[in-house]
Design a protein around this motif. Structure first.
Motif, short mmCIF file in Angstrom:
data_model
loop_
_atom_site.label_atom_id
_atom_site.label_comp_id
_atom_site.label_asym_id
_atom_site.label_seq_id
_atom_site.Cartn_x
_atom_site.Cartn_y
_atom_site.Cartn_z
N ALA A 35 0.83 -1.21 0.00
CA ALA A 35 0.00 0.00 0.00
C ALA A 35 0.86 1.25 0.00
CB ALA A 35 -0.93 -0.01 1.20
N ALA A 36 1.97 1.23 0.74
CA ALA A 36 2.86 2.39 0.78
C ALA A 36 3.48 2.64 -0.57
CB ALA A 36 3.95 2.17 1.83
N SER A 37 3.87 1.57 -1.27
CA SER A 37 4.45 1.73 -2.60
C SER A 37 3.45 2.35 -3.57
CB SER A 37 4.92 0.38 -3.13
OG SER A 37 5.93 -0.16 -2.32
N LYS A 45 0.05 2.74 -10.93
CA LYS A 45 -0.27 2.41 -12.32
C LYS A 45 0.35 1.07 -12.71
CE LYS A 45 0.45 5.63 -15.31
NZ LYS A 45 1.13 6.78 -15.97
N PHE A 46 1.58 0.82 -12.22
CA PHE A 46 2.26 -0.43 -12.55
C PHE A 46 1.46 -1.64 -12.07
CE2 PHE A 46 4.82 -3.82 -10.63
CZ PHE A 46 5.36 -4.39 -11.77
N PHE A 47 1.00 -1.62 -10.83
CA PHE A 47 0.27 -2.77 -10.30
C PHE A 47 -1.08 -2.95 -11.01
CE2 PHE A 47 3.14 -2.48 -6.58
CZ PHE A 47 3.53 -3.81 -6.54
N ALA A 141 -4.92 -6.97 -25.94
CA ALA A 141 -3.56 -7.46 -26.12
C ALA A 141 -2.63 -6.35 -26.61
CB ALA A 141 -3.56 -8.63 -27.11
N SER A 142 -3.14 -5.51 -27.50
CA SER A 142 -2.31 -4.40 -28.00
C SER A 142 -1.96 -3.42 -26.89
CB SER A 142 -3.06 -3.68 -29.13
OG SER A 142 -2.30 -2.59 -29.61
N PHE A 143 -2.94 -3.10 -26.04
CA PHE A 143 -2.68 -2.19 -24.91
C PHE A 143 -1.70 -2.83 -23.93
CE2 PHE A 143 -3.65 -0.84 -20.56
CZ PHE A 143 -3.43 0.53 -20.68
N ALA A 144 -1.91 -4.12 -23.62
CA ALA A 144 -1.02 -4.81 -22.69
C ALA A 144 0.40 -4.87 -23.23
CB ALA A 144 -1.54 -6.23 -22.42
N LEU A 145 0.54 -5.10 -24.53
CA LEU A 145 1.87 -5.15 -25.14
C LEU A 145 2.56 -3.79 -25.08
CD1 LEU A 145 3.97 -6.77 -26.75
CD2 LEU A 145 2.76 -6.08 -28.84
N THR A 146 1.80 -2.72 -25.35
CA THR A 146 2.37 -1.37 -25.28
C THR A 146 2.87 -1.07 -23.87
OG1 THR A 146 0.86 -0.62 -27.01
CG2 THR A 146 1.90 1.08 -25.66
N GLU A 147 2.09 -1.43 -22.87
CA GLU A 147 2.51 -1.19 -21.49
C GLU A 147 3.72 -2.05 -21.11
OE1 GLU A 147 1.53 1.03 -19.28
OE2 GLU A 147 0.20 1.87 -20.80
N ASP A 152 8.33 3.07 -18.46
CA ASP A 152 7.75 3.22 -17.12
C ASP A 152 7.49 1.86 -16.48
OD1 ASP A 152 7.82 5.86 -17.60
OD2 ASP A 152 5.68 6.25 -17.27
N PHE A 153 6.87 0.95 -17.24
CA PHE A 153 6.51 -0.35 -16.69
C PHE A 153 7.75 -1.17 -16.36
CE2 PHE A 153 5.29 -4.80 -16.81
CZ PHE A 153 4.08 -4.80 -16.14
N VAL A 154 8.70 -1.22 -17.28
CA VAL A 154 9.92 -2.01 -17.06
C VAL A 154 10.73 -1.44 -15.89
CG1 VAL A 154 12.08 -2.79 -18.10
CG2 VAL A 154 10.00 -2.70 -19.48
N PHE A 155 10.79 -0.12 -15.80
CA PHE A 155 11.56 0.51 -14.72
C PHE A 155 10.95 0.18 -13.35
CE2 PHE A 155 12.32 4.04 -11.82
CZ PHE A 155 13.70 4.16 -11.88
N VAL A 156 9.65 0.36 -13.22
CA VAL A 156 9.00 0.11 -11.93
C VAL A 156 9.02 -1.38 -11.61
CG1 VAL A 156 6.85 0.31 -10.61
CG2 VAL A 156 7.54 2.15 -12.16
#
Length: 411
Positions: A35-37, A45-47, A141-147, A152-156
């Motif tokens: 929760a703190a993260s 957004k990542f989770f 699937a296209s949205f999931a692939l973009t993310e 941002d996603f890979v870094f977090v």
């Protein structure tokens, strides 16, 4: 569970007024750290996206089979180019794990599973985005692939893996049956130090690693504002973990831990700290007269027990309690023995109790819905203590029944 009027705590206290209600530190700490993260916007957004990606990849048997096939191809390719070692039990097919708010360390395991299946996940999402029959599935699937390919996603994802790998140890340790509150202080301190070291030393290596991954997949560098990722994401996420650890182990809890450590045979003997522990944290168990008597006991104890050769070998509070009873010294120091027992019966986790409640689902099933209380109790006891039950000889049980006196059976 903890309701003071109608909850399980209230029912227990009616039966035993001296029972202690203990928050499960392992469960509570895990939820609090996640929760703190999530207080950091990018982590939140990542989770959300992590759940979405796993749902797309694992929502049907077809997609699950595609992910397994992609894993096989990836393992074969890496083994062929010599980047993967082969051996018994190695390179097994894995699956994505969903994070759950009520499961210990599930967020950490979910991140680790996606990291291991990162390349197969990309392959499967590409196949779904191109070949799936419905436009909604293609769009998801296209949205999931973009993310999944975004910086941002890979870094977090890599940042949270590093953070949770450091906090997971304390969460797992608090679930052990043998873990007591005296041993918790060192775990808290080392966890804070590891997180602080991550903040001070790991920024550049993390950034370089994520840059390499993103460049290899998207053929471009998406990093434009390094200050944002370092201050607003990296430092903010780590600071939230440190703040949560400090708040969870507040001054009063830390003081309880520190005073409890004075009972440890390996530490220096402090009579005043032991009396403070009894007076401040166990006022219902020790009257003012008991505290005065405890001080007198400790004077004799200080000259007696620490100088005994047998007690010099003792390393833990649990063994000290056992040693006092085996040598009958518990009769000479009854108040100290009571205090030691209170500390030992105040674990930092109720994981064992929660598992016992969960085991009832394994015992009382739909086909056994009319079990009597005694039968349920006996079956649950055998399931909970299965480590002990596994050591019991079936032949011995049969022999015991064979030697029983024959009983008259009514037809």
């Amino acid at each position: 569970m903890r309701g003071e009027w109608n909850g399980l705590q209230a029912l227990m206290l009616k039966e035993c007024p001296y029972a202690y209600y203990i928050h499960c530190f392992a469960h509570q700490l895990q939820l609090a750290l996640v929760a703190a993260s999530k207080e950091v916007v990018e982590v939140h957004k990542f989770f959300k996206n992590l759940n979405f990606i796993i749902n797309v990849l694992d929502s049907s048997s077809k997609h699950h089979d595609q992910l397994q096939d992609a894993q096989v191809s990836e393992i074969a390719h890496l083994a062929e180019i010599g980047e993967l070692e082969s051996g018994k039990g190695a390179n097994q097919i894995q699956r994505l794990q969903r994070p759950g708010d009520t499961r210990w360390s599930s967020h950490y395991r979910s991140i680790r599973s996606l990291l291991k299946l990162y390349v197969p996940a990309i392959v499967v999402l590409c196949e779904i985005a191109i070949n799936e029959s419905t436009s909604s599935q293609k769009g998801d699937a296209s949205f999931a692939l973009t993310e999944l390919l975004s910086f941002d996603f890979v870094f977090v994802m890599h940042l949270m893996k590093k953070i949770m790998s450091r906090t997971d140890k304390i969460c797992q340790a608090f679930q052990r049956k043998s873990q007591d509150i005296v041993n918790a202080l060192s775990l808290v301190s080392t966890t804070k130090m590891l997180i602080q070291n991550l903040k001070e030393e790991s920024w550049q290596s993390l950034l370089d690693k994520v840059k390499d991954i993103v460049r290899s997949r998207s053929k471009k560098d998406d990093v434009t504002v390094e200050h944002h990722y370092r201050v607003d994401v990296f430092i903010a996420a780590i600071d939230s973990q440190l703040h949560e650890l400090n708040s969870r182990f507040s001054e009063s809890v830390t003081k309880l831990l520190q005073l409890s450590v004075t009972l440890d045979p390996k530490k220096s003997f402090e009579k005043n700290d032991i009396c403070k522990l009894a007076k401040k944290f166990y006022p219902s168990d020790f009257t003012e007269q008991d505290i005065i008597q405890l001080k007198l006991e400790l004077r004799h104890y200080e000259l007696d027990v620490p100088n005994d050769l047998e007690f010099k070998k003792i390393q833990t509070v649990a063994k000290l309690c056992r040693g006092l009873h085996e040598t009958k010294r518990s009769d000479s120091y009854p108040l100290l023995d009571r205090l030691i027992r209170l500390v030992l019966t105040l674990p930092v986790s109720t994981a064992t109790s929660e598992r016992a409640f969960s085991s009832m689902k394994m015992v009382k099933t739909r086909l056994r819905s009319s079990m009597s209380d005694d039968f349920l109790k006996n079956c649950s006891l055998l399931y909970i203590e299965r480590d002990i039950v596994d050591k019991i000889s079936i032949d011995g049980i049969i022999d015991d029944f064979a030697f029983k006196k024959p009983r008259r059976v009514q037809l």
